[in-house]
Scaffold this motif. Structure first.
Motif, PDB file in Angstrom:
ATOM      1  N   MET A   1       8.464  10.661  10.261  1.00  0.00           N
ATOM      2  CA  MET A   1       8.747   9.589   9.296  1.00  0.00           C
ATOM      3  C   MET A   1       8.578  10.130   7.880  1.00  0.00           C
ATOM      4  O   MET A   1       7.672  10.903   7.590  1.00  0.00           O
ATOM      5  N   ALA A   2       9.437   9.635   6.974  1.00  0.00           N
ATOM      6  CA  ALA A   2       9.408  10.189   5.619  1.00  0.00           C
ATOM      7  C   ALA A   2       8.188   9.735   4.845  1.00  0.00           C
ATOM      8  O   ALA A   2       7.676  10.473   4.007  1.00  0.00           O
ATOM      9  N   ILE A   3       7.724   8.513   5.098  1.00  0.00           N
ATOM     10  CA  ILE A   3       6.578   7.995   4.343  1.00  0.00           C
ATOM     11  C   ILE A   3       5.322   8.296   5.143  1.00  0.00           C
ATOM     12  O   ILE A   3       5.074   7.709   6.186  1.00  0.00           O
ATOM     13  N   ASN A   4       4.469   9.176   4.658  1.00  0.00           N
ATOM     14  CA  ASN A   4       3.272   9.532   5.422  1.00  0.00           C
ATOM     15  C   ASN A   4       2.093   9.910   4.546  1.00  0.00           C
ATOM     16  O   ASN A   4       1.113  10.429   5.052  1.00  0.00           O
ATOM     17  N   ARG A   5       2.207   9.676   3.252  1.00  0.00           N
ATOM     18  CA  ARG A   5       1.056  10.030   2.416  1.00  0.00           C
ATOM     19  C   ARG A   5       0.955   9.063   1.229  1.00  0.00           C
ATOM     20  O   ARG A   5       1.949   8.515   0.763  1.00  0.00           O
ATOM     21  N   ALA A   6      -0.299   8.861   0.793  1.00  0.00           N
ATOM     22  CA  ALA A   6      -0.554   7.985  -0.346  1.00  0.00           C
ATOM     23  C   ALA A   6       0.020   8.604  -1.614  1.00  0.00           C
ATOM     24  O   ALA A   6       0.086   9.834  -1.765  1.00  0.00           O
ATOM     25  N   GLY A   7       0.448   7.736  -2.512  1.00  0.00           N
ATOM     26  CA  GLY A   7       0.996   8.185  -3.790  1.00  0.00           C
ATOM     27  C   GLY A   7       2.503   8.198  -3.821  1.00  0.00           C
ATOM     28  O   GLY A   7       3.088   8.269  -4.915  1.00  0.00           O
ATOM     29  N   ASP A   8       3.173   8.151  -2.659  1.00  0.00           N
ATOM     30  CA  ASP A   8       4.631   8.118  -2.645  1.00  0.00           C
ATOM     31  C   ASP A   8       5.119   6.836  -3.306  1.00  0.00           C
ATOM     32  O   ASP A   8       4.473   5.788  -3.243  1.00  0.00           O
ATOM     33  N   LEU A   9       6.283   6.879  -3.899  1.00  0.00           N
ATOM     34  CA  LEU A   9       6.864   5.752  -4.622  1.00  0.00           C
ATOM     35  C   LEU A   9       8.167   5.357  -3.927  1.00  0.00           C
ATOM     36  O   LEU A   9       9.060   6.196  -3.740  1.00  0.00           O
ATOM     37  N   LEU A  10       8.261   4.084  -3.524  1.00  0.00           N
ATOM     38  CA  LEU A  10       9.478   3.580  -2.889  1.00  0.00           C
ATOM     39  C   LEU A  10      10.358   2.925  -3.937  1.00  0.00           C
ATOM     40  O   LEU A  10       9.895   2.074  -4.707  1.00  0.00           O
ATOM     41  N   THR A  11      11.627   3.319  -3.941  1.00  0.00           N
ATOM     42  CA  THR A  11      12.631   2.819  -4.900  1.00  0.00           C
ATOM     43  C   THR A  11      12.133   2.907  -6.333  1.00  0.00           C
ATOM     44  O   THR A  11      12.517   2.109  -7.189  1.00  0.00           O
ATOM     45  N   GLY A  12      11.268   3.876  -6.603  1.00  0.00           N
ATOM     46  CA  GLY A  12      10.758   4.064  -7.946  1.00  0.00           C
ATOM     47  C   GLY A  12       9.874   2.954  -8.442  1.00  0.00           C
ATOM     48  O   GLY A  12       9.561   2.887  -9.645  1.00  0.00           O
ATOM     49  N   ARG A  13       9.410   2.070  -7.512  1.00  0.00           N
ATOM     50  CA  ARG A  13       8.663   0.889  -7.971  1.00  0.00           C
ATOM     51  C   ARG A  13       7.364   0.666  -7.194  1.00  0.00           C
ATOM     52  O   ARG A  13       6.326   0.394  -7.789  1.00  0.00           O
ATOM     53  N   TYR A  14       7.398   0.795  -5.850  1.00  0.00           N
ATOM     54  CA  TYR A  14       6.254   0.423  -5.012  1.00  0.00           C
ATOM     55  C   TYR A  14       5.492   1.676  -4.605  1.00  0.00           C
ATOM     56  O   TYR A  14       6.012   2.518  -3.862  1.00  0.00           O
ATOM     57  N   ARG A  15       4.274   1.790  -5.104  1.00  0.00           N
ATOM     58  CA  ARG A  15       3.425   2.951  -4.808  1.00  0.00           C
ATOM     59  C   ARG A  15       2.576   2.675  -3.567  1.00  0.00           C
ATOM     60  O   ARG A  15       1.972   1.614  -3.435  1.00  0.00           O
ATOM     61  N   LEU A  16       2.551   3.651  -2.650  1.00  0.00           N
ATOM     62  CA  LEU A  16       1.730   3.532  -1.448  1.00  0.00           C
ATOM     63  C   LEU A  16       0.315   3.996  -1.764  1.00  0.00           C
ATOM     64  O   LEU A  16       0.105   5.147  -2.146  1.00  0.00           O
ATOM     65  N   ASP A  17      -0.653   3.102  -1.596  1.00  0.00           N
ATOM     66  CA  ASP A  17      -2.036   3.420  -1.936  1.00  0.00           C
ATOM     67  C   ASP A  17      -2.900   3.706  -0.707  1.00  0.00           C
ATOM     68  O   ASP A  17      -3.577   4.732  -0.644  1.00  0.00           O
ATOM     69  N   ASP A  18      -2.941   2.808   0.265  1.00  0.00           N
ATOM     70  CA  ASP A  18      -3.833   2.962   1.421  1.00  0.00           C
ATOM     71  C   ASP A  18      -3.078   2.602   2.695  1.00  0.00           C
ATOM     72  O   ASP A  18      -2.505   1.507   2.796  1.00  0.00           O
ATOM     73  N   LEU A  19      -3.104   3.503   3.667  1.00  0.00           N
ATOM     74  CA  LEU A  19      -2.525   3.227   4.972  1.00  0.00           C
ATOM     75  C   LEU A  19      -3.520   2.375   5.765  1.00  0.00           C
ATOM     76  O   LEU A  19      -4.609   2.831   6.114  1.00  0.00           O
ATOM     77  N   MET A  20      -3.137   1.143   6.066  1.00  0.00           N
ATOM     78  CA  MET A  20      -4.045   0.205   6.716  1.00  0.00           C
ATOM     79  C   MET A  20      -3.987   0.293   8.235  1.00  0.00           C
ATOM     80  O   MET A  20      -5.014   0.225   8.905  1.00  0.00           O
ATOM     81  N   SER A  21      -2.784   0.435   8.791  1.00  0.00           N
ATOM     82  CA  SER A  21      -2.660   0.516  10.249  1.00  0.00           C
ATOM     83  C   SER A  21      -1.295   1.073  10.611  1.00  0.00           C
ATOM     84  O   SER A  21      -0.393   1.163   9.771  1.00  0.00           O
ATOM     85  N   GLU A  22      -1.158   1.449  11.875  1.00  0.00           N
ATOM     86  CA  GLU A  22       0.104   1.964  12.403  1.00  0.00           C
ATOM     87  C   GLU A  22       0.408   1.263  13.719  1.00  0.00           C
ATOM     88  O   GLU A  22      -0.485   1.033  14.531  1.00  0.00           O
ATOM     89  N   THR A  23       1.666   0.931  13.931  1.00  0.00           N
ATOM     90  CA  THR A  23       2.133   0.370  15.194  1.00  0.00           C
ATOM     91  C   THR A  23       3.311   1.225  15.655  1.00  0.00           C
ATOM     92  O   THR A  23       4.435   1.041  15.206  1.00  0.00           O
ATOM     93  N   GLY A  24       3.043   2.170  16.547  1.00  0.00           N
ATOM     94  CA  GLY A  24       4.086   3.107  16.932  1.00  0.00           C
ATOM     95  C   GLY A  24       4.478   3.953  15.744  1.00  0.00           C
ATOM     96  O   GLY A  24       3.631   4.559  15.081  1.00  0.00           O
ATOM     97  N   SER A  25       5.753   3.962  15.444  1.00  0.00           N
ATOM     98  CA  SER A  25       6.218   4.717  14.274  1.00  0.00           C
ATOM     99  C   SER A  25       6.183   3.891  13.003  1.00  0.00           C
ATOM    100  O   SER A  25       6.485   4.397  11.917  1.00  0.00           O
ATOM    101  N   GLY A  26       5.822   2.598  13.099  1.00  0.00           N
ATOM    102  CA  GLY A  26       5.738   1.761  11.915  1.00  0.00           C
ATOM    103  C   GLY A  26       4.412   1.942  11.196  1.00  0.00           C
ATOM    104  O   GLY A  26       3.393   2.285  11.805  1.00  0.00           O
ATOM    105  N   GLU A  27       4.425   1.717   9.897  1.00  0.00           N
ATOM    106  CA  GLU A  27       3.219   1.848   9.082  1.00  0.00           C
ATOM    107  C   GLU A  27       3.048   0.604   8.208  1.00  0.00           C
ATOM    108  O   GLU A  27       4.030   0.033   7.722  1.00  0.00           O
ATOM    109  N   PHE A  28       1.802   0.226   8.030  1.00  0.00           N
ATOM    110  CA  PHE A  28       1.473  -0.886   7.152  1.00  0.00           C
ATOM    111  C   PHE A  28       0.594  -0.349   6.030  1.00  0.00           C
ATOM    112  O   PHE A  28      -0.455   0.255   6.277  1.00  0.00           O
TER     113      PHE A  28
END
Length: 583
Positions: A1-28
Motif C-alpha cells: 500500500m502506498a500510504i504507510n508512514r506518518a507525515g505523508d500528505l494526501l491531495t496536498g491537504r490531509y496529513r497522516l499523523d497517527d496510525l490508529m488501526s488496520e483492517t486487512g489492507s485498510g488503514e485508519f
C-alpha cells in the motif's frame, strides 16, 4: 500500500499523523486538515481492494443523512492506487470505555443515552441508510455529555458488511441498552465487552437459547427497559411482537425518560468521573479498529512516551489537539478488613481461690445414728466413708414423699372424675389451626423499579391448584447480602386482621430460604422487620410460627433460591395461611 508512514500528505491537504488501526489492507489514521487546521479521521484502502467501491458508496450514502449526532463525511477521493474517506474527528469517551471505568449506568441516564442513538438512527433508517456495525465502541460521549455516533455506514463497508442492515441496527440498539444497564453485550455486531450469558434450557426457535434479561443480571432495572431488551433480543424468528424499528424504540425510551432536564450534564459527570487528569478521558474516532482503555500505573501527570506506559490492552486514546488521555481504574482498592481480635484464653480450671467443693466436707451429726458404720469398723476407715450413703438414702426418701404428694393432689382435683364438667375458663379451651379463606397474593420486589416480579402469575400461588405456580425471574447470581439483590418475595393479603399461627407452603423445587413476616399493613420493605419464622424449605413445608402473630398481611421473603438451568429461581406452587379458631 502506498500510504504507510506518518507525515505523508494526501491531495496536498490531509496529513497522516497517527496510525490508529488496520483492517486487512485498510488503514485508519488520525490526520490533520492543513487547510482548515483541524483534526480529521481518514480511512484509506488500496483502490484494487474489493472493499474500495463499497467504502465509497457507504460514504456517499452517509453524506445524504443530515443528523448532527453522526460524525460527517468531509471528503472522498479515489486515485489509481488509493481510495480514502475523510470524516470529522470525535473527541470524548466511547461507551465501552465509560462502562469499563464506571460500571453500568443508572437506568434513566442509560435510557437517555440510547434514546439519543435511537433518535439519530430513526432519521438514517427513514432515509434508507443503516449504520451497519453499531456497538458501544462506536458511541461517543463528549465533555458536555452530548452523544456522537462514529463509523456511520463507513465502518461496516470496511469490514465487508454490505446489504440491508437496518434490522441488525434495531437488534444492536436493544443490545446497546442492555450494555448500558449491565456492562454486557448481546448484539449481532462485534464488541470487546463480555457477552450476556444465555439461559440454558430456555430455547427459542432453531435451538437458539434466550439471553438473560437485564434484571437477571443487575438489580434495580425498571420493567419497561427490561421488557424492551427481552422482546427485541429474544424475539423468535419470524415473530414481530414488540418494537421492530428504531423509531418505536425511540418512542418507548423517550416516554420513560420524560423531560430530560439536566440529564445531559449528569452523563457528562459520569464521563468526567473516570478522568485521571485535566485532559479529556479519551477520544474514539470513526474507524475500523477497537481501542480499549489504558490503565497507567503510576498515573501519568504529563506527556509520556507510549513505550513508557504499561497498558492493560489496546492503543492510546487521543484527544482534539494531539493530547493523550489516560484511563484510571474505577477506584482504589478497598482497604482490607482489620484482622479478627484474638480469642481470649480460657483456663481449663478456675483459680485455686475460686474453686468450690461439690459436697459438704462434714457430716450432719444428728443423722449419724441412721447411717452408722458397721460395728467394729471406724467410720473414717470404712471404704468410701458413710457420707455418700446418707445422702443417697435421704434423696430417696424425699423422692418418695414428692411422688406421694403429686398423686394425692391429682386424686383430690374436682375435674379428675370422668363426669366432671369442662372448665369455663376461655384459656383452657384447646385451639386448632385452620386455613384462612379469601387470601390474595401479590408479588413483592422492593429492590427493583417498578417493584414487580412476574405479577401476572402471583394469583397462581393461592388458587388451590398445586399444578400452577408463581415464579421469580431466573437470576444469574444467587440472592443474599453478597448477591444481585438481598431477596424477592410475595405478600399474602388476608383481607382483615387475623391471628396467624403457621403456613402451608408447596414449592416446585427444594432449597428456598424463606423468612415470614406478619404485619398490620402492606409492607414496602422488610428492612427493620422481625421475622416470625425462617427456614430453608423442601418441596412441602407446614411450618408453625414461634408464637402467634396478629395482622392482615403475611410476607414471604425469599433470600436464597434453588439452582435451576441457567441460574437461580423460586417457584411457589401453593401458599395457605393458617390461623387459630376455637372448638
Amino acid at each position: 500500500m502506498a500510504i504507510n508512514r506518518a507525515g505523508d500528505l494526501l491531495t496536498g491537504r490531509y496529513r497522516l499523523d497517527d496510525l490508529m488501526s488496520e483492517t486487512g489492507s485498510g488503514e485508519f489514521w488520525r490526520g490533520f486538515d492543513t487547510v482548515l487546521a483541524r483534526t480529521v479521521a481518514i480511512h484509506a484502502i488500496p483502490s484494487d481492494d474489493p472493499r474500495a467501491a463499497a467504502l465509497v458508496r457507504a460514504a456517499q450514502a452517509s453524506a445524504r443523512v443530515v443528523e448532527s449526532r453522526f460524525l460527517r463525511v468531509l471528503d472522498i477521493d479515489t486515485r489509481a492506487d488509493l481510495t480514502f474517506v475523510v470524516n470529522e474527528w470525535g473527541a470524548g469517551t466511547s461507551l465501552d470505555h465509560l462502562l469499563a471505568g464506571q460500571g453500568p449506568l443508572p437506568p434513566r441516564p442509560a435510557a437517555w443515552l440510547v434514546d439519543e442513538v435511537a433518535s439519530a438512527l430513526t432519521v438514517a433508517h427513514e432515509a434508507g441508510v443503516a449504520h451497519g456495525r453499531l456497538n458501544p465502541e462506536n458511541v461517543l460521549i463528549d465533555e458536555a455529555g452530548s452523544i456522537r455516533i462514529i463509523g456511520f455506514a463507513v465502518e461496516a463497508a470496511l469490514y465487508g458488511l454490505e446489504g440491508d442492515r437496518i434490522g441488525i441496527d434495531v437488534i444492536d440498539l436493544a443490545a446497546l441498552l442492555q450494555a448500558t444497564l449491565t456492562g454486557r453485550w448481546a448484539g449481532l455486531s462485534d464488541s470487546a465487552l463480555a457477552r450476556v450469558p444465555r439461559e440454558q434450557g430456555a430455547l427459542l426457535d432453531r435451538g437458539r437459547e434466550r439471553f438473560l434479561t437485564p434484571r437477571q443480571l443487575q438489580a434495580g432495572v425498571p420493567g419497561v427497559l427490561d421488557n424492551l431488551c427481552d422482546e427485541v433480543l429474544n424475539r423468535p424468528h419470524g415473530r414481530h411482537a414488540g418494537p421492530n424499528t428504531a423509531r418505536e424504540i425511540h418512542e418507548i425510551l423517550a416516554a420513560y425518560v420524560g423531560d430530560p432536564g439536566d440529564i445531559e450534564a449528569e452523563v457528562a459527570g459520569l464521563t468526567s468521573a473516570g478522568r485521571s487528569g485535566p485532559v479529556g478521558v479519551g477520544a474514539r474516532s470513526q474507524g475500523g479498529g477497537t481501542a480499549t482503555a489504558v490503565a497507567p500505573d503510576p498515573e501519568p501527570t504529563g506527556p509520556l512516551a507510549l513505550t513508557d506506559l504499561p497498558t492493560e490492552a489496546g492503543t492510546p486514546i487521543f484527544n482534539e489537539g494531539g493530547d493523550v488521555g489516560w484511563f484510571s481504574p474505577r477506584g482504589n482498592r478497598p482497604t482490607p478488613p482489620p484482622p479478627p481480635e484474638p480469642v481470649p484464653e480460657r483456663p481449663l480450671f478456675a483459680p485455686e481461690g475460686e474453686r468450690r467443693p461439690v459436697l459438704p466436707e462434714t457430716n450432719t451429726p444428728s443423722n449419724d445414728w441412721i447411717f452408722s458404720a458397721p460395728s467394729g469398723v471406724d467410720e473414717e476407715e470404712a471404704p468410701g466413708g458413710g457420707a455418700w450413703l446418707r445422702v443417697a438414702l435421704g434423696v430417696g426418701v424425699l423422692a418418695l414423699l414428692l411422688v406421694a404428694g403429686v398423686l394425692a393432689y391429682a386424686l383430690a382435683r374436682p375435674d379428675s372424675s370422668p363426669n366432671a364438667s369442662p372448665s369455663e375458663d376461655a384459656s383452657a379451651t384447646p385451639t386448632t389451626a385452620t386455613v384462612i379463606k379469601g387470601v390474595s397474593a401479590l408479588d413483592f420486589d422492593p429492590e427493583s423499579k417498578p417493584p414487580t416480579e412476574n405479577r401476572d402469575l402471583a394469583p397462581l400461588a393461592v388458587d388451590g391448584n398445586p399444578g400452577t405456580s408463581w415464579r421469580s425471574v431466573t437470576y444469574y447470581q444467587q440472592l443474599g447480602p453478597n448477591g444481585i439483590k438481598t431477596g424477592v418475595g410475595m405478600v399474602l393479603d388476608l383481607h382483615g386482621s387475623h391471628t396467624v399461627t403457621g403456613l402451608d407452603l408447596t414449592f416446585v423445587a427444594p432449597g428456598t430460604t424463606v423468612a415470614v413476616y406478619v404485619t398490620k399493613s402492606a409492607p414496602t420493605s422488610v428492612e427493620g422487620l422481625e421475622p416470625a419464622q425462617s427456614l430453608t424449605a423442601g418441596t412441602h413445608e407446614k411450618l408453625t410460627l414461634v408464637k402467634p402473630e396478629t395482622g392482615g398481611f403475611v410476607t414471604l421473603w425469599f433470600t436464597a433460591l434453588p439452582q435451576v438451568s441457567g441460574g437461580f429461581r423460586v417457584e411457589l406452587a401453593e401458599a395457605s395461611v393458617l390461623g387459630s379458631s376455637r372448638n
